[in-house]
Enzyme design. Structure first.
Site, PDB file in Angstrom:
ATOM      1  N   HIS A  28      12.598  -2.787   1.588  1.00  0.00           N
ATOM      2  CA  HIS A  28      12.366  -4.057   0.897  1.00  0.00           C
ATOM      3  C   HIS A  28      12.866  -4.032  -0.553  1.00  0.00           C
ATOM      4  O   HIS A  28      12.452  -4.859  -1.362  1.00  0.00           O
ATOM      5  CB  HIS A  28      10.876  -4.421   0.930  1.00  0.00           C
ATOM      6  CG  HIS A  28      10.401  -4.818   2.302  1.00  0.00           C
ATOM      7  ND1 HIS A  28       9.068  -4.947   2.631  1.00  0.00           N
ATOM      8  CD2 HIS A  28      11.097  -5.115   3.435  1.00  0.00           C
ATOM      9  CE1 HIS A  28       8.966  -5.310   3.915  1.00  0.00           C
ATOM     10  NE2 HIS A  28      10.177  -5.404   4.420  1.00  0.00           N
TER      11      HIS A  28
ATOM     12  N   SER B  32      -0.219  -3.333   7.045  1.00  0.00           N
ATOM     13  CA  SER B  32      -1.123  -4.226   7.782  1.00  0.00           C
ATOM     14  C   SER B  32      -0.546  -4.743   9.081  1.00  0.00           C
ATOM     15  O   SER B  32      -1.261  -5.343   9.878  1.00  0.00           O
ATOM     16  CB  SER B  32      -1.476  -5.419   6.886  1.00  0.00           C
ATOM     17  OG  SER B  32      -0.303  -6.163   6.615  1.00  0.00           O
TER      18      SER B  32
HETATM   19  N1  APR Z   1      -5.528   3.979   2.490  1.00  0.00           N
HETATM   20  C1  APR Z   1      -4.965   3.547   3.643  1.00  0.00           C
HETATM   21  N2  APR Z   1      -4.733   2.246   3.917  1.00  0.00           N
HETATM   22  C2  APR Z   1      -5.067   1.338   2.981  1.00  0.00           C
HETATM   23  C3  APR Z   1      -5.655   1.710   1.747  1.00  0.00           C
HETATM   24  C4  APR Z   1      -5.883   3.100   1.510  1.00  0.00           C
HETATM   25  N3  APR Z   1      -6.431   3.549   0.378  1.00  0.00           N
HETATM   26  N4  APR Z   1      -5.887   0.576   1.028  1.00  0.00           N
HETATM   27  C5  APR Z   1      -5.467  -0.447   1.773  1.00  0.00           C
HETATM   28  N5  APR Z   1      -4.972   0.008   2.963  1.00  0.00           N
HETATM   29  C6  APR Z   1      -4.404  -0.775   4.067  1.00  0.00           C
HETATM   30  C7  APR Z   1      -5.011  -2.151   4.232  1.00  0.00           C
HETATM   31  O1  APR Z   1      -6.153  -2.084   5.077  1.00  0.00           O
HETATM   32  C8  APR Z   1      -3.855  -2.934   4.872  1.00  0.00           C
HETATM   33  O2  APR Z   1      -3.908  -2.838   6.286  1.00  0.00           O
HETATM   34  O3  APR Z   1      -3.043  -0.985   3.776  1.00  0.00           O
HETATM   35  C9  APR Z   1      -2.612  -2.217   4.347  1.00  0.00           C
HETATM   36  C10 APR Z   1      -1.840  -2.978   3.306  1.00  0.00           C
HETATM   37  O4  APR Z   1      -1.341  -4.151   3.885  1.00  0.00           O
HETATM   38  P1  APR Z   1      -0.468  -5.207   3.091  1.00  0.00           P
HETATM   39  O5  APR Z   1      -1.120  -5.525   1.802  1.00  0.00           O
HETATM   40  O6  APR Z   1      -0.186  -6.330   4.019  1.00  0.00           O
HETATM   41  O7  APR Z   1       0.872  -4.393   2.729  1.00  0.00           O
HETATM   42  P2  APR Z   1       2.165  -4.111   3.611  1.00  0.00           P
HETATM   43  O8  APR Z   1       1.804  -3.935   5.051  1.00  0.00           O
HETATM   44  O9  APR Z   1       2.893  -3.014   2.932  1.00  0.00           O
HETATM   45  O10 APR Z   1       2.956  -5.466   3.430  1.00  0.00           O
HETATM   46  C11 APR Z   1       4.233  -5.578   4.007  1.00  0.00           C
HETATM   47  O11 APR Z   1       4.599  -7.693   2.985  1.00  0.00           O
HETATM   48  O12 APR Z   1       4.423  -9.110   1.154  1.00  0.00           O
HETATM   49  C12 APR Z   1       5.252  -8.277   1.880  1.00  0.00           C
HETATM   50  O13 APR Z   1       7.265  -7.312   1.178  1.00  0.00           O
HETATM   51  C13 APR Z   1       5.873  -7.177   1.071  1.00  0.00           C
HETATM   52  O14 APR Z   1       6.398  -4.905   1.711  1.00  0.00           O
HETATM   53  C14 APR Z   1       5.408  -5.919   1.770  1.00  0.00           C
HETATM   54  C15 APR Z   1       5.153  -6.408   3.179  1.00  0.00           C
END
Ligand code: APR
Length: 233
Positions: free
Chosen positions: A111, A179
């Protein structure tokens, strides 16, 4: 097979791996990302409509990198890569540089990267550690402007051919701190070969959780070092 140090490994990480370093995830409870709706800061339309807001938003994100450090999960993945003799590919959706600073080398930022810019005139990518705005000239072609090197919603993620090739051949696929809301990354688990071991490490089951053979629930800074020990042990 997957415990052998020559197995082929692909690891996908998301915002959850950087959460304990102090960077906010995208889908926090209020549905906002650092007080902004994603449509206002992370789409090509937002950039056309209000470039100053988008430049400012990513300038703040870029500055915040100076206040955070890689955590035990980033460091464990770098250690795993160093000790591993088989193919190893780390794919991150994160635009922070915490994997890079932890020492990961075979790393793809699908990304984009906060610390890079892309010239809208010559299309060159370049390292960009400071602020940028609509008057920032391109150091390569002299024109510009430059934009953040971020894959916004509606744009094509980077290095997809290389990633799908590695997924097709891998023996172990690990997803950490993501997520499962955003494709194509959310579909990677479906693209691995039939004999691969698939494992999700996350604070809660992701939307893609049922597609994995194994799931471990907990914090990345605890689960990831423990899993790396298991693999290397
Ligand atoms: N340890 C493990 N998992 C965690 C922790 C932690 N300390 N804290 C949060 N999480 C988990 C949450 O439960 C969630 O399922 O990490 C996940 C984060 O999800 P998102 O915020 O949706 O992030 P991500 O999956 O990286 O998003 C994907 O979306 O907005 C776009 O381009 C952006 O790269 C990003 C993409």
């Amino acid at each position: 097979m997957t415990s052998a140090l020559n197995a082929r490994v692909v690891i996908l990480t998301g915002a959850g791996i950087s959460a304990e370093s102090g960077l906010r995830t995208f889908r926090a409870a209020d549905g906002l990302w650092e007080n902004h709706r994603v449509e206002d800061v992370a789409t090509p339309q937002a950039f056309q409509r209000n470039p100053d807001l988008v430049y400012r938003f990513y300038n703040e994100r870029r500055r915040s990198l100076a206040t955070v450090q890689p955590n035990a999960a980033h460091l464990a993945l770098a250690r795993l890569e160093q000790a591993w003799s088989g193919d190893f590919l780390l794919v991150t959706q994160n635009v922070d540089d915490l994997h890079d600073r932890a020492g990961s080398r075979n790393l793809l930022h699908m990304h984009g990267e906060l610390l890079k810019a892309q010239c809208l005139a010559c299309r060159a990518d370049m390292v960009w550690p400071g602020d940028m705005d609509r008057d920032s000239p391109c150091p390569i072609c002299g024109h510009g402007p430059v934009r953040p090197h971020i894959v916004w919603f509606g744009e094509m993620p980077l290095e997809m051919d290389r990633i799908y090739q590695a997924l097709d051949r891998c023996d172990l696929f690990l997803a950490i701190g993501t997520s499962g809301h955003v494709y194509p990354a959310a579909g990677f688990v479906e693209a691995v070969g039939p004999r691969a071991r698939t494992l999700e490490l996350n604070l809660e089951p992701s939307l893609a959780a049922s597609a994995f053979l194994e799931r471990r629930i907990g914090k990345a800074t605890e689960l990831v070092p423990a899993f790396v020990e298991e693999l290397l042990g």
